[in-house]
Design a protein around this motif. Structure first.
Motif, short mmCIF file in Angstrom:
data_model
loop_
_atom_site.label_atom_id
_atom_site.label_comp_id
_atom_site.label_asym_id
_atom_site.label_seq_id
_atom_site.Cartn_x
_atom_site.Cartn_y
_atom_site.Cartn_z
N SER A 127 0.95 -1.34 0.18
CA SER A 127 -0.19 0.07 -0.28
C SER A 127 0.90 1.08 0.11
CB SER A 127 -0.85 0.14 1.15
OG SER A 127 -0.13 -0.26 2.44
N LEU A 128 2.15 1.17 0.53
CA LEU A 128 3.05 2.40 0.79
C LEU A 128 3.32 2.60 -0.98
CD1 LEU A 128 4.62 4.41 1.84
CD2 LEU A 128 6.31 2.74 2.10
N TYR A 129 3.59 1.59 -1.65
CA TYR A 129 3.86 1.64 -3.08
C TYR A 129 2.98 2.27 -3.78
CZ TYR A 129 5.23 0.20 -7.70
OH TYR A 129 5.59 0.21 -9.12
N GLU A 130 1.50 2.11 -3.60
CA GLU A 130 0.39 2.79 -4.29
C GLU A 130 0.40 4.28 -3.91
OE1 GLU A 130 -1.65 2.01 -6.77
OE2 GLU A 130 -0.61 0.05 -6.78
N GLU A 131 0.51 4.30 -2.65
CA GLU A 131 0.40 5.87 -1.96
C GLU A 131 1.47 6.54 -2.53
OE1 GLU A 131 0.72 5.53 2.42
OE2 GLU A 131 -1.08 4.05 2.45
N ASN A 166 0.63 7.23 -5.97
CA ASN A 166 -0.37 8.56 -5.92
C ASN A 166 0.04 9.80 -5.96
OD1 ASN A 166 -2.30 6.59 -6.89
ND2 ASN A 166 -2.99 5.93 -5.04
N GLN A 167 1.20 10.02 -4.85
CA GLN A 167 1.81 11.20 -4.75
C GLN A 167 2.67 11.60 -5.61
OE1 GLN A 167 3.12 10.37 -0.77
NE2 GLN A 167 0.89 10.34 -0.18
N MET A 168 3.05 10.81 -6.61
CA MET A 168 4.25 11.50 -7.56
C MET A 168 3.47 12.43 -8.53
SD MET A 168 6.63 9.39 -6.79
CE MET A 168 7.75 9.26 -8.05
N GLU A 169 4.22 13.07 -9.19
CA GLU A 169 3.68 14.13 -10.27
C GLU A 169 3.11 13.40 -11.45
OE1 GLU A 169 6.02 17.45 -11.39
OE2 GLU A 169 6.68 17.51 -9.48
N THR A 170 3.78 12.42 -11.61
CA THR A 170 2.97 11.55 -12.64
C THR A 170 2.83 10.27 -12.40
OG1 THR A 170 3.95 10.57 -14.76
CG2 THR A 170 5.52 11.84 -13.71
N ARG A 171 2.00 9.53 -13.24
CA ARG A 171 1.86 8.22 -12.87
C ARG A 171 3.17 7.23 -13.38
NH1 ARG A 171 -1.54 6.06 -9.79
NH2 ARG A 171 -2.13 4.13 -11.02
N TRP A 172 3.90 7.87 -14.34
CA TRP A 172 5.20 7.18 -14.87
C TRP A 172 6.33 7.61 -14.20
CZ3 TRP A 172 1.97 3.81 -16.94
CH2 TRP A 172 0.94 4.29 -17.62
N ALA A 173 6.50 7.48 -12.98
CA ALA A 173 7.56 7.87 -12.16
C ALA A 173 7.60 6.63 -11.00
CB ALA A 173 7.39 9.18 -11.18
N ILE A 174 8.82 6.21 -10.48
CA ILE A 174 8.94 5.07 -9.87
C ILE A 174 8.78 5.43 -8.44
CG2 ILE A 174 10.36 3.37 -9.22
CD1 ILE A 174 9.58 3.66 -12.17
N PRO A 175 8.14 4.89 -7.52
CA PRO A 175 7.98 5.16 -6.15
C PRO A 175 9.34 4.76 -5.42
CG PRO A 175 6.20 3.97 -7.05
CD PRO A 175 7.15 3.90 -7.99
N PRO A 176 9.81 5.65 -4.67
CA PRO A 176 10.97 5.27 -4.13
C PRO A 176 11.21 3.82 -3.50
CG PRO A 176 10.21 7.54 -3.34
CD PRO A 176 9.25 6.85 -4.32
#
Ligand SMILES: Cc1cc2nc3c(=O)[nH]c(=O)nc-3n(C[C@H](O)[C@H](O)[C@H](O)COP(=O)(O)OP(=O)(O)OC[C@H]3O[C@@H](n4cnc5c(N)ncnc54)[C@H](O)[C@@H]3O)c2cc1C
Ligand SMILES: Cc1cc2nc3c(=O)[nH]c(=O)nc-3n(C[C@H](O)[C@H](O)[C@H](O)COP(=O)(O)OP(=O)(O)OC[C@H]3O[C@@H](n4cnc5c(N)ncnc54)[C@H](O)[C@@H]3O)c2cc1C
Ligand SMILES: Cc1cc2nc3c(=O)[nH]c(=O)nc-3n(C[C@H](O)[C@H](O)[C@H](O)COP(=O)(O)OP(=O)(O)OC[C@H]3O[C@@H](n4cnc5c(N)ncnc54)[C@H](O)[C@@H]3O)c2cc1C
Ligand SMILES: Cc1cc2nc3c(=O)[nH]c(=O)nc-3n(C[C@H](O)[C@H](O)[C@H](O)COP(=O)(O)OP(=O)(O)OC[C@H]3O[C@@H](n4cnc5c(N)ncnc54)[C@H](O)[C@@H]3O)c2cc1C
Lengths: 400, 400, 400, 400
Positions: free
Chosen positions: A28-32, A35-45
């Motif tokens: 769920s952190l990954y999803e969160e 969802n907080q990135m500027e674009t959907r096409w960026a990698i969650p840290p």
């Protein structure tokens, strides 16, 4: 049935622990984060953190059968691990075992020149870049690969690529460095010698991402499946894989393990679904009793277990046969697994969704997303109809 | 998946040869001889010839895991052989591996006193007599064995048996020497301690055969399934098996291997059906092409192969688990196989009948008879519903 | 949905009463009488009594749409009645509504010359003789009627018939008076003009009954299905039906109503099965509760009802369309019903057998016999595969 | 089967034309406009245009059986129209026939006071506002409505509502004016008298939208399904519907037509899918022939047609019975349709997706979105398991 080697068993235990400790709690952190990135096409840290941890623990590139590049597990052994990874949609990447990278790495390992390996295989093995496989075209029935129309034409020291591809999985990922593109290098050649595969750096001029393609409403961000147009893209002749006209040969070799991986992941997803189903059944009360106390629900659970076991054994059996006789020798077994595992997975996940009621179709459980994923497996890497036909043909042939 | 031992492999090869050489070619002779006997309940001479030949070749009592009495194969190994025998309805008896004798012999081996063994096990092992297992009663739902109402009451040095049984398989066979009868020895005991099993010589006064029961029109002659009334039958107290109140315990132990055998035979029947289907498809022309050249028929063949493979692996896996952890440890696996193998067998045979058209439902192929046989397997040794419930319960329990 | 006419409703009520009063109570008597006859191919006297009673009550020849010969019900109306008759295997004959007589009478009504009608139709309408329809041949795939190879060759004032037929239903019945035989009168004609149908008195020299064919283990005595060889059988030229080369045309016309009848009878059999299932569920106790109180069994009942209703509506809809647009106009609807009704019937009866446990596969209920009957419907009058192909083709055509 | 009235037939023709002329061509425009809005929860202008056009043409509120408020069609008649609307996901709203407004309007028509009608029914009938139905709660199994825990407590002239609801469909729509909320007004009353339904203006203080819930990956914007918390919401006592403790009664009355609508729309979606499937099959070439020329694909088409026809007849039959005997009298028929229509729709759409290959799971066809929609129907308005149980119980009861 067949016992696992100590090495494989050890990987398995550690993988299960890793899933419990790092993967499930971070879904769920990954999803969160996404969802907080500027674009959907960026990698969650969190993904890069998971990758580091997995690498540290040696849970990395487990799919590679060649001892030079990986742990050297058999397909049978890796199958067990792959099923565990398949339980979470974010797991395969964390272990550098996600498609299409796995298939692309295999191709480079088997057919790449030293130069190609250095340039593309090394960073892929390291998880530094990602890759794309561009075969399918919207204009033609691509399950019949002879239909592929993109062109890869020699022009001096270069090849010029023109092709309208789609369903290039992962193409939206900002980390993509390389694509393997299939197309016709010689439309006049014998049918199975017309196609070639070539390496196309994804930042090459003329590589145009037209749009992403959702799957049942899911964008599968940040990887995504894209329509990609290759417009007069020029690459050095040395980017050709294996040699002109050998595209089919590569495709063939690529498919065996890839199909097993897909199947085992699908089985893992079903296992997860059954776990969730049982958990829910144990806690939810309707019409006077816990769901788990209703025989109707127990039948659902039993049928799920039965479907999973059958699919698991069939797929592992195919993997084992492939270990012994190669992908060609195990062709029928692989085709059967490719039919059965997605079916079983879809059926079990569907049952789990049903037992969850409304929650099952939402994002409050991973079920719906897993289902959508599994549904595509009846289409990719050979639609059911094509595999059934093959199996039928092989059965008849064996009796002649 | 698991390799067969050299011994098992050797049995397998020889068994296949025996089937080709002696069994298949004599199936119709068996029928003919039977049709020419004065009564349906007499033994066609060819059967005794086949038995002699099988015994000569050491293809005899292969089901027995105890080295003292048989070849000592594992359940996994014997499973492979059992599938081969299952291809013909006359084969199991020819190898002295037919139900219910197998189960009865096992019971005697495990629980019989030396005296009981000498008197009943020896001739059974030798194929001189046959035997009956009488548990089911028409008056009560017998899939719930606690319902069984027959009585086995101690009276001095004897037990007096009163019971109305039916579905005593093989009871019409003139060679039957002994029956194992289940009934209540103590209706006041704890639920699972009320029942006993006792040995009843079939010529004992009071053993009355009321009628035979057909299965889908088949009389299953010369064995037949009979309604048997035990009217005040008296046997020596030494005929008690294992001890009063231990009927359930025996039933339990009996069921593991028996279920695997049923499943493997059902799978063998399906294999035979698929062979016949393919043969027919290759020779029959309809609407312009051979059936074998129609993709619709190839899908039927492919689905058949898929069903068989899944059932086979699931059953062998259960057999293997039973070899390692005993029937109790493999309870879930056995239950799953017991659900799947009959289903698969029925489905494949049904498809074969369909492809044969009218011929498929007649006696010109063994298909219809095999189908009727397989259909009963969803009822005997635990109806599907009971196994599904068990599996569901076990799954839930494993997660607690 | 569509309301029944008062006339049809009245027939329906009376038919239901007749079934309750005379048919069900005599099913076992019929079997007993048959078992006591010297041969299996003799008519139990109770049947002629039932016929008399039915005739008396005007429950006779209800299938005939022509007012001249019968009550003139529509196919939709008769469908409702036919479902009631289908509940018992001995009912259709009792009402003179059994196959293949119905189809043969229809042919004579539509295409017969006055002379043919007098000679063969009259006694058939009266229930004095029975009849046979001989099309299928063992040597060729007969679902493709162009394969039929029997020959009907003109020789002066006569036709000479040579044909090896099988599956001639009812041919074992001692009362058979006439057969309609199909064969090639001109093998050089256009494909659909090669075949003719001709009337062959069953006592004509050269009519040879080779053997009867069982269906599963049932002999279907005293009617039976026979392999019949027509060896140089000579009949007057006036026995030709409709005209040389018009066999197909007749076959076509024959099939519409016949298929609806088969379907409705199959649905009736399923209704009976569901009644029996519920009755059993209400009386049998297993694992602590009545079967009827288990949700698992309720689901079985619910699914059965659902299958029956769908099949019933689909078939009645086809009958209604046939009433309005003829068999040709309702071709797709009839084909759909022909697929669905046997499937539903088989599925429901199978469920009922399961709930009966061992009793379900025996002769203690009519279930197993009904099941075997229904199974043949997926083959006769067009196997499923042929109908599916047709439906698919028609759907595609409608969209062009 | 039953002929449509001239009025209904006229509506049907005009509706079909409207779909062709305005709906299908604007589906993608609707998506485009939505994608260009600042938020996903705003209304694409084309929708209001479509509504105007539909209203102009009198294709408006067709679902209302009361002549005072609508055209006064029977459920049977409207069923035919509803199936047409179901072909497009944007159609129902355009005709003011979308859920949950339809159900809410029905409730207001049947049970609303004149004041309630003026305030809420009038604008709903006019398509000026939309509405919400809030029953389901995440904390409890809501398929068993007695579990609902929200509270509706009288406090002087007001009711105070406290409830955590979810799956309030349409709650994200900016035009929502009113919600019907279900909750307990008296937890001490007899089980089926505890619940009430009350009208809650959606802008009332305390109405809090927590989040939207996706279905598979679809947000179903701009309507959406929301988790809505009612925190101490106060409404005038006159907002109570029908009377305290009558919530169940209302729920009951609401469900009959609503289920039929769901079913008919699902069937419409399946019809659309089959059209698309056939179109694709006619244009796509794989392995040497058009898909439409492969018998395997024809079987897929045939099975689809068969499933649709059965579901259609079953649902129309239920609608007809409801017209004649009310929702209660048609309870079993409605439950059967509610099981079958979603199943059939899912199965047909799934087949169509398969034949489309990759395109099928994307947004390039409406198939995947329709599938996700249909999947929820096996859960909403009574999950399958609950309906099956009911049907089983009713069947058993009918026989007592
Ligand atoms: C999520 C997803 C990810 C993907 N990732 C990639 C990727 O990374 N790279 C890539 O190159 N491609 C990818 N693909 C594309 C995938 O490989 C193709 O969709 C697949 O090969 C089928 O091709 P098609 O879509 O053109 O279907 P078609 O070839 O048009 O086939 C459509 C349907 O026709 C029917 N059919 C075909 N042949 C026969 C036959 N002989 N008999 C009967 N029926 C037949 C089948 O039902 C089949 O499903 C992806 C697809 C999806 C959905
Ligand atoms: C060909 C054949 C050979 C046989 N040979 C032998 C033999 O040699 N010796 C012998 O003793 N017996 C024999 N049997 C009998 C067989 O073991 C029994 O038929 C079987 O155990 C089922 O018992 P029953 O027939 O009384 O069915 P019942 O116990 O009445 O059960 C009937 C049905 O009820 C349903 N049901 C039962 N329990 C549940 C539950 N908990 N939940 C939901 N549904 C449930 C199931 O659908 C089941 O099929 C034979 C039977 C056949 C058909
Ligand atoms: C109980 C019973 C009663 C009968 N009564 C009569 C009677 O009274 N008179 C009479 O003349 N006949 C009768 N028949 C015969 C019956 O009509 C034939 O069996 C039937 O027409 C099928 O013909 P066949 O058996 O030659 O099968 P085949 O034509 O050999 O067909 C066998 C199978 O091939 C497959 N197949 C065929 N065509 C295709 C295709 N295009 N695509 C894919 N698969 C295909 C199907 O699975 C089919 O079932 C009876 C049959 C039975 C079982
Ligand atoms: C897209 C969508 C839109 C919706 N719109 C609305 C809306 O507008 N307003 C609203 O109030 N609600 C709405 N709902 C909620 C819907 O009505 C509920 O989801 C439904 O009633 C089931 O309740 P639940 O989710 O709590 O499932 P549960 O009640 O928890 O049931 C879950 C599962 O348990 C099993 N089960 C339940 N009872 C039994 C039994 N007796 N025997 C065996 N198994 C059983 C079934 O498999 C069932 O699916 C919507 C739901 C969805 C998905």
């Amino acid at each position: 049935m067949l016992a696992l080697s100590a090495q494989a068993q050890d990987f398995k235990t550690r993988l299960i622990n890793f899933m419990e400790e790092y993967i499930y709690p971070n879904e769920s952190l990954y999803e969160e984060q996404l969802n907080q990135m500027e674009t959907r096409w960026a990698i969650p840290p969190i993904m890069e953190e998971l990758k580091s941890k997995a690498k540290e623990q040696g849970l990395w590139n487990l799919f590679i059968p060649q001892k030079e590049y990986g742990p050297g597990l058999t397909n049978y052994e890796y199958g067990h691990l792959c099923a565990i990874m398949g339980r979470s949609l974010i797991a395969p990447e964390a272990f550098n075992c996600g498609a299409p990278d796995t298939g692309n790495m295999e191709v480079l390992i088997k057919y790449g020149t030293p130069e190609q390996k250095e340039k593309w295989l090394a960073p892929l093995l390291n998880g530094e870049i990602r890759s794309v496989f561009s075969m399918t075209e919207p204009a033609v029935a691509s399950s019949d690969a002879t239909n592929i129309e993109g062109s890869i034409i020699r022009d001096g020291d270069e090849y010029v690529i023109n092709a309208r591809k789609w369903w290039s999985s992962g193409a939206m990922d900002p980390r993509v460095g390389i694509a393997i593109v299939m197309g016709k290098s010689d439309p006049t050649a014998e049918k199975h010698k017309q196609q070639s595969m070539i390496l196309v750096p994804f930042d090459a001029p003329g590589v145009e991402i037209k749009r992403y393609l959702p799957v049942f409403g899911y964008d599968h961000a940040p990887h995504g499946h894209a329509e990609v147009h290759y417009n007069n893209v020029r690459v050095p002749a040395s980017n050709m894989l294996l040699g002109e006209g050998r595209g089919f040969e590569i495709a063939q070799g690529r498919l065996g393990p890839g199909r097993i991986h897909h199947c085992m992941r699908a089985i893992g997803a079903a296992e997860r679904a059954l776990d969730l189903l049982c958990e829910r059944a144990n806690s939810r009360v309707a019409f006077g009793t816990k769901l788990a106390d209703k025989d109707v629900i127990r039948e659902i659970i039993a049928e799920s277990r039965i479907e999973i076991e059958q699919a698991r054994l069939l797929t592992l059996n195919a993997a084992h046969k492939m270990d012994q006789e190669g992908a060609k020798g195990a062709r029928k077994e692989i085709a059967m697994a490719k039919i059965v595992a997605p079916r079983a997975s879809l059926s079990v996940i569907d049952k789990a969704m049903q037992v969850f009621g409304g929650a099952g179709v939402s994002e409050d459980t991973p079920l719906a997303a897993h289902w959508a994923n599994a549904r595509t497996l009846r289409i990719v890497d050979g639609p059911d109809q094509v595999h059934l036909r093959d199996i039928g043909r092989l059965e008849l042939r064996e009796r002649q």
